[in-house]
Design an enzyme around this catalytic site. Structure first.
Site, short mmCIF file in Angstrom:
data_model
loop_
_atom_site.label_atom_id
_atom_site.label_comp_id
_atom_site.label_asym_id
_atom_site.label_seq_id
_atom_site.Cartn_x
_atom_site.Cartn_y
_atom_site.Cartn_z
CG ASP A 21 -2.32 0.58 0.97
OD1 ASP A 21 -2.65 1.12 0.06
OD2 ASP A 21 -3.28 0.13 1.67
CG ASP A 23 -9.45 1.84 -0.85
OD1 ASP A 23 -9.08 0.71 -1.33
OD2 ASP A 23 -9.01 2.87 -0.06
C1 DGJ Z 1 -6.06 1.63 1.77
C2 DGJ Z 1 -6.34 0.33 1.14
O1 DGJ Z 1 -6.67 0.55 -0.24
C3 DGJ Z 1 -7.41 -0.47 1.60
O2 DGJ Z 1 -7.77 -1.48 0.75
C4 DGJ Z 1 -6.87 -1.13 2.85
O3 DGJ Z 1 -5.62 -2.00 2.67
C5 DGJ Z 1 -6.28 -0.06 3.81
N1 DGJ Z 1 -5.60 0.94 2.96
C6 DGJ Z 1 -5.70 -0.25 4.77
O4 DGJ Z 1 -5.13 0.82 5.76
#
Ligand code: DGJ
Length: 696
Positions: free
Chosen positions: A442, A499
């Protein structure tokens, strides 16, 4: 000195011509030319006339337009000496070298010496892509302000261009802008590829649609933020420049390289370009550790538990996910340090003993017992000021002390070897001590300022980990789709596209991304019944079929599912597993739906023997009955058998008898492409799935 060179694939020819030993210009880039075309003549024929209000000779629109040669538009290179003085090189032909692959490398030197410019072009026949990359070497350290990858002319038969904007939960939004005098200028100064600025451009000729017409397209494969200039000069000529965002190199240096610019022309509509990028990614960029392993169905626990990790609960969830068909369980954020929320602990990367008193192994064993592999989340480039590591090493953070935080975090300075070493040690310990087959990597905040050294540092860390753990796959995530480009995909295997698990939003985002990304790399999960990022409620069938259009996964808490929902989801997941062998290698073609309420795609095998059409109804139609949906890329004279896959989604409001509602159909490719398929009526937020194959 006059020279010309040509680069060919079966769908395009690009001709470069040099006059008087100067940097060459692209004098032709379009549909394939006959083998015996007279290139010298093309060079001469390319010259435009002179009239009043012009210089006595038209400055070349070369692959690196030079300010010193009276070029009236944006130059391809802006350089300063170490003392700050502007440098205005004038390049002259030096030599031709052999390119690394199938292609061409041209080297030019500055008339006054001290600088070498080189441009390398590579040709990929099987994907119909030409890559172009520029390098600069200097005898003395110089400051680089702007350096374009080899500059391409844009066709004058285009009225508009398509580039991309976006936001969190709303990636890959197409922006159409008209061509006119002056420039369209995109500059991404966020330090990562970003939701806002996917580095791509499509230039459709006037009248071109998804399935028909000529189009040129570009993608700049770099994860640190790019600049794009699409400029029309006063004489009507047009240029396209792509490079790293300007002023990203903080130190004077002796050698600079642009990232590769991926370029394609196709006469098969915008889809021709999309197919080229998708194939190129599949064939030349993605390196799966095990090619023979089918893409596993993911289960990601983020939206089920967030930071609230509890072993018995996670085990229960894992067991249910496995029953639904998951094959890889990804433990998301919250497993390390004292990470109880997003304000703390980033950079610690040691298992939280409160949540996992016996470490991660009991959970991993359970996941394995359920027949799944285990993946884990990291956000390596980041640090929370509230963390034990920051307390000792506050100077590891990138940017000023009083910078604005993003999600309560700062970025680590990835240019520092000790930072990379620290991250490598912590991450490799987790990977060495546990049987882990994938990382979700991430990157949740933008950088305080764009910095090329940061991106190079990230690449170096990923490359080192990949070399040490070649079996571990990586999913690139940055608050969803904030780091998606061919640079990161050279070192990763999946992108977390967004997301947003809202199937409606996702259908649109996936459709936009299909201009560049094939299904095998594009993660798509079945989210909770009530979407956490939009508040919308979608039924399980719609959610499942949208996820089944890409690399499928689940992300809801499986304990919320009713028996009927579970049954539908399992059915779609097993359909996906049965088809993924060819589906994950298929081309995604966007159909020209005559109903704006329907987003439709054809996923067709490279050999054209089978396909599936997904018709996603994203709104209520203006007219009552569905309009026929015309397919594409079939053999007109051949016969296909088509069938509706999801008849159980028929609603009682559909009272008529369109043929496909109850029956298979055997029809010609011509019919399917000219008239199309008449689908049954449906509510919005529903998807029809039609499978087709070539009749024996
Ligand atoms: C942002 C990501 O896009 C989510 O899927 C998740 O992994 C969160 N961060 C976790 O903090």
């Amino acid at each position: 000195m006059f020279r010309s060179w040509r680069l060919d694939t079966s769908e395009q020819t690009l001709v470069l011509a040099m006059r008087r030993g100067r940097l060459p210009s692209v004098v032709y880039w379009d549909a394939p030319l006959p083998e015996d075309e007279d290139l010298e003549l093309l060079r001469e024929a390319h010259a435009i006339d002179l009239t009043g209000g012009m210089l006595d000779e038209n400055p070349d629109l070369s692959i690196c337009p030079e300010a010193t040669r009276s070029f009236p538009g944006q130059p391809g290179l802006i350089l300063r000496a170490e003392n700050g003085e502007s440098l205005l090189p004038k390049f002259c032909f030096f030599r031709e070298e052999s390119a690394t692959g199938n292609g061409l490398k041209l080297v030019y030197e500055n008339e006054e010496g001290g600088l070498l410019y080189s441009a390398e072009f590579n040709v990929f026949e099987d994907s119909n892509i030409i890559t172009a990359r520029a390098s600069l070497t200097s005898d003395n350290p110089v400051h680089l302000n702007w350096f374009a990858a080899p500059v391409m002319p844009a066709p004058q038969n285009a009225e508009e261009m398509i580039d991309f904007s976006g936001r969190w939960c709303g990636e890959f939004q197409e922006v159409r802008s008209p061509w006119h005098a002056g420039m369209r200028y995109r500059e991404n100064r966020t330090g990562r590829t970003g939701h806002e600025h996917f580095p791509g451009l499509v230039i459709p000729a006037k009248g071109t649609i998804n399935t028909r017409g000529g189009a040129h397209a570009f993608h700049y494969g770099w994860s640190g933020g790019h600049r794009m200039i699409a400029e029309e000069l006063v004489d009507g000529r047009r240029q396209v420049q792509f490079g790293h965002a300007a002023r990203m190199e903080f130190k004077a240096g002796r050698s600079f390289h642009t990232a590769p610019l991926y370029m394609t022309f196709s006469n098969e509509g915008i889809n021709g370009c999309a197919r080229s990028f998708q194939r190129h990614l599949r064939k030349h960029i993605l390196k799966f550790p095990d090619q023979s392993r089918p893409r596993p169905v993911h289960y990601n626990c983020w939206e089920a538990v967030y930071f609230n990790h509890n072993l018995p609960e996670l085990k229960e969830i894992a067991s249910l996910a496995a029953k639904l068909g998951a094959e890889r369980f990804v433990l998301d954020d919250g497993w390390f340090g004292s990470r109880d929320d997003d304000t703390r602990a980033l950079s610690e990367w040691e298992v939280d003993p409160r949540k996992y008193p016996e470490g991660l192994q009991p959970l991993i064993d359970h996941v394995h017992d359920e027949g799944m592999s285990f993946g884990i989340w990291f956000e390596p480039e980041m640090i929370n000021p509230q963390s034990s590591i920051y307390e000792i090493n506050p100077h590891w953070a990138l940017g000023s002390e009083d910078q604005i935080l993003g999600r309560d975090q700062k970025a680590l300075n990835m240019a520092l070897p000790e930072v990379r070493e620290f991250l490598f040690e912590r991450m490799s310990k987790i990977l060495r001590d546990h049987p882990i087959d994938s990382i979700k990597w991430d990157h949740n905040r933008v950088l305080p300022m764009p910095d090329a050294a940061q991106t190079r540092g990230s690449y170096e860390l990923i490359d080192r980990l990949r070399a040490e753990f070649p079996k571990v796959e990586i999913e690139s995530c940055a608050s969803g789709g904030g780091r998606i480009d061919f640079g990161i995909l050279q070192r990763t295997h999946r992108v977390w596209l967004s997301d947003s698990n809202d199937a409606l939003e996702r259908a649109r985002i996936q459709h936009g991304a299909a201009l560049f990304l094939p299904a095998c790399v594009t993660g798509s999960h079945v989210g909770p019944r009530v979407c956490h990022t939009s508040g919308r409620t979608h039924d399980i069938s719609f959610r499942s079929w949208i996820a089944a259009q890409r690399h499928m996964g689940f992300e809801m808490d499986p304990r919320e599912l009713t028996d009927a929902e579970r049954e539908t989801l399992m059915k779609v997941a097993s359909w996906w597993k049965a088809e993924r062998g060819w589906l994950m290698k298929a081309d995604i073609l966007r159909l020209d739906s005559d109903d704006p309420a329907v987003l439709a795609e054809l996923h067709i095998s490279e050999d054209g023997t089978q396909f599936v059409m997904f018709a996603n109804k994203i709104d209520t139609s203006g007219q009552i009955a569905p309009r026929p949906l015309r397919l594409s890329a079939l053999a007109p004279e051949k016969t296909y058998i088509i069938d509706l896959v999801n008849r159980e989604d028929l609603h009682s409001f559909s009272r008529g008898e369109p043929h496909i509602k109850q029956n298979k159909m055997t029809v010609s490719g011509r019919y399917l492409m000219s008239y199309g398929i008449v689908l049954p009526w449906s509510f919005p937020s529903q998807c029809w799935v039609v499978k087709g194959k070539l009749a024996e």
